[in-house]
Design an enzyme around this catalytic site. Structure first.
Site, PDB file in Angstrom:
ATOM      1  N   ARG A  57      49.797  25.090 -50.162  1.00 55.80           N
ATOM      2  CA  ARG A  57      51.037  24.491 -49.652  1.00 55.80           C
ATOM      3  C   ARG A  57      50.860  23.647 -48.412  1.00 55.80           C
ATOM      4  O   ARG A  57      51.493  22.587 -48.306  1.00 55.80           O
ATOM      5  CB  ARG A  57      52.137  25.510 -49.496  1.00 55.80           C
ATOM      6  CG  ARG A  57      52.365  26.536 -48.789  1.00 55.80           C
ATOM      7  CD  ARG A  57      52.512  27.951 -49.232  1.00 55.80           C
ATOM      8  NE  ARG A  57      51.235  28.426 -49.713  1.00 55.80           N
ATOM      9  CZ  ARG A  57      51.062  28.922 -50.922  1.00 55.80           C
ATOM     10  NH1 ARG A  57      52.089  29.069 -51.717  1.00 55.80           N
ATOM     11  NH2 ARG A  57      49.888  29.305 -51.315  1.00 55.80           N
ATOM     12  N   THR A  58      50.035  24.057 -47.477  1.00 55.29           N
ATOM     13  CA  THR A  58      49.938  23.278 -46.235  1.00 55.29           C
ATOM     14  C   THR A  58      49.361  21.894 -46.539  1.00 55.29           C
ATOM     15  O   THR A  58      49.900  20.870 -46.100  1.00 55.29           O
ATOM     16  CB  THR A  58      49.055  24.023 -45.216  1.00 55.29           C
ATOM     17  OG1 THR A  58      49.517  25.364 -45.111  1.00 55.29           O
ATOM     18  CG2 THR A  58      49.110  23.362 -43.863  1.00 55.29           C
ATOM     19  N   LYS A  86      25.746  18.278 -44.090  1.00 59.35           N
ATOM     20  CA  LYS A  86      24.487  17.612 -43.723  1.00 59.35           C
ATOM     21  C   LYS A  86      24.194  17.783 -42.240  1.00 59.35           C
ATOM     22  O   LYS A  86      23.258  17.176 -41.712  1.00 59.35           O
ATOM     23  CB  LYS A  86      24.564  16.124 -44.060  1.00 59.35           C
ATOM     24  CG  LYS A  86      24.827  15.821 -45.531  1.00 59.35           C
ATOM     25  CD  LYS A  86      24.967  14.310 -45.730  1.00 59.35           C
ATOM     26  CE  LYS A  86      25.400  13.982 -47.146  1.00 59.35           C
ATOM     27  NZ  LYS A  86      25.691  12.541 -47.304  1.00 59.35           N
ATOM     28  N   ARG A 107      42.453  21.666 -41.394  1.00 56.15           N
ATOM     29  CA  ARG A 107      42.295  23.128 -41.466  1.00 56.15           C
ATOM     30  C   ARG A 107      40.806  23.428 -41.465  1.00 56.15           C
ATOM     31  O   ARG A 107      40.024  22.733 -42.142  1.00 56.15           O
ATOM     32  CB  ARG A 107      42.952  23.700 -42.719  1.00 56.15           C
ATOM     33  CG  ARG A 107      42.620  25.185 -42.919  1.00 56.15           C
ATOM     34  CD  ARG A 107      43.391  25.805 -44.054  1.00 56.15           C
ATOM     35  NE  ARG A 107      44.803  25.956 -43.718  1.00 56.15           N
ATOM     36  CZ  ARG A 107      45.680  26.587 -44.496  1.00 56.15           C
ATOM     37  NH1 ARG A 107      45.296  27.108 -45.645  1.00 56.15           N
ATOM     38  NH2 ARG A 107      46.940  26.697 -44.130  1.00 56.15           N
ATOM     39  N   HIS A 135      48.594  28.679 -36.579  1.00 53.81           N
ATOM     40  CA  HIS A 135      49.086  27.828 -37.665  1.00 53.81           C
ATOM     41  C   HIS A 135      50.449  27.311 -37.202  1.00 53.81           C
ATOM     42  O   HIS A 135      51.491  27.753 -37.669  1.00 53.81           O
ATOM     43  CB  HIS A 135      49.211  28.672 -38.935  1.00 53.81           C
ATOM     44  CG  HIS A 135      49.347  27.902 -40.215  1.00 53.81           C
ATOM     45  ND1 HIS A 135      49.689  26.564 -40.269  1.00 53.81           N
ATOM     46  CD2 HIS A 135      49.204  28.298 -41.509  1.00 53.81           C
ATOM     47  CE1 HIS A 135      49.741  26.180 -41.541  1.00 53.81           C
ATOM     48  NE2 HIS A 135      49.439  27.210 -42.308  1.00 53.81           N
TER      49      HIS A 135
HETATM   50  N1   CP Z   1      51.064  29.220 -45.761  1.00 50.29           N
HETATM   51  C1   CP Z   1      49.865  28.632 -45.968  1.00 50.29           C
HETATM   52  O1   CP Z   1      49.152  28.291 -45.029  1.00 50.29           O
HETATM   53  O2   CP Z   1      49.553  28.456 -47.279  1.00 50.29           O
HETATM   54  P1   CP Z   1      48.257  27.694 -47.810  1.00 50.29           P
HETATM   55  O3   CP Z   1      47.049  28.552 -47.435  1.00 50.29           O
HETATM   56  O4   CP Z   1      48.430  27.589 -49.303  1.00 50.29           O
HETATM   57  O5   CP Z   1      48.191  26.359 -47.149  1.00 50.29           O
END
Ligand code: CP
Length: 337
Positions: A57-58, A86, A107, A135
């Site tokens: 989702r993110t 690398k 991420r 997050h």
């Molecule tokens: N909530 C969340 O971070 O979901 P994802 O790991 O799918 O991005």
């Protein structure tokens, strides 16, 4: 905070008025997220979406949010597809990618990695999750959802109560949400976890210093009896040294319709940052809750697009121009049928 050109790395950057600003811009994004209208305000802009850890989702909601504002998205997913394997440093990666992009979302599994990357970036960087640290965009969409859910009961965030359940030690969404709730008054937080997976003491102390009423529990049922929100989380298996170690804690706090009916107040809002672990030995949020109208988990994911659109509009300084570049949409819209 001056959002223009800013990196969004931690909830520590936010004051309450900054959150209000994000939420006000997010509210204005609704016609575009619902495809009632389209906007080209970011036409020509490029998002570099760099995900070095699993995400559904993110990653996709950052990309969708940017597309909905008229921008283009370029993605890298996984270490194996990047030059990091690398031996290239994060800072060199940032120097290169910020030449290709107007904003970058990232991420990465290491704590502090996104800030390290941002320190060498020439464009704003948004933290999509740095290991077990933070997050921030998830916390903003969670609080935006809480605000909407409570507004239906003529309630505000001030004075609310929430039970956070599960792996609070490694769960970066609860770290960021705890910090965000500290900006509000008369908030009560019940932390429900195995002893070994407690919320880090530094975050608990910070919440208490900010006036949050924090209590801790190691059992589920009595502890969810009088809260407005239950916020369940997954055991973060990827942060343990082995699957066997994660197995010790998996399935300890299972919320299902029977538990909800017996112990929760009617209309307690049910949240989870997702993914929920629906395997039989985990099942922290049972699918038998899926028809419960208080289950807000998919309203959370929808709200994530609005909040991420707002953050892009603010850091790229187009929040007041979105409507000037708008037009009707022409395709069939199942959301309006
Ligand atoms: N909530 C969340 O971070 O979901 P994802 O790991 O799918 O991005």
């Amino acid at each position: 905070m001056n959002f223009t050109g800013a990196h969004i790395l931690s909830i520590n950057q936010f004051q309450r008025e900054d959150v209000d600003q994000v939420f006000a811009v997010a509210d204005n994004m609704e016609p575009y997220a619902l495809r009632k209208r389209a906007t080209r305000v970011l036409e020509g802009a490029i998002l570099g979406n760099m995900f070095f850890e699993a995400s559904t989702r993110t990653r996709v909601s950052f990309g969708s949010a940017f597309n909905l504002l008229g921008g283009e998205v370029r993605e890298t997913a996984g270490f194996e597809n990047s030059a990091l394997v690398k031996g290239e440093s994060l800072q060199d990666t940032a120097r290169v990618l910020s030449g290709f992009s107007d904003v970058i979302c990232m991420r990465h599994p290491q704590i502090g990695s996104v800030a390290d990357f941002a320190s060498a970036s020439r464009v704003p960087v948004l933290n999509g999750g740095d290991g077990a640290n933070e997050h921030p965009t998830q916390a903003l969409l969670d609080l935006y959802t809480i605000r909407k859910e409570l507004a239906q009961k003529s309630r505000g965030i001030d004075g609310m109560s929430i039970a956070m359940i599960g792996d609070l030690r490694h769960g970066r969404t609860v770290h960021s949400l705890s910090k965000l709730l500290s900006l509000y008054t008369k908030v009560r937080v019940v932390l429900i976890s195995p002893q070994e997976l407690s919320l880090p003491e530094i975050i608990i102390e910070s919440m208490r210093r900010s006036g949050v009423d924090v209590s801790e529990s190691h059992e589920l049922t009595q502890s969810i009896a009088d809260v407005d929100i239950v916020y369940s989380t997954r055991i973060q298996e990827e942060r343990f040294s082995s699957k066997q170690e994660a197995d010790i804690y998996r399935g300890k706090f299972r919320l299902n319709q029977a538990v909800y009916t017996q112990y929760c107040q009617p209309n307690t809002v049910i949240m989870h940052p997702l993914p929920r672990d629906s395997r039989a030995d985990a099942n922290e949020l049972d699918i038998d809750l899926d028809n419960n109208p208080n289950l807000a988990i998919f309203r959370q994911t929808d709200n994530g697009v609005l909040v991420r659109m707002a953050l892009f509009a603010l850091v790229l300084d187009v929040a007041d121009k979105v409507d000037d570049f708008s037009s009707p949409v022409h395709w069939y819209n199942s959301r309006q049928s």
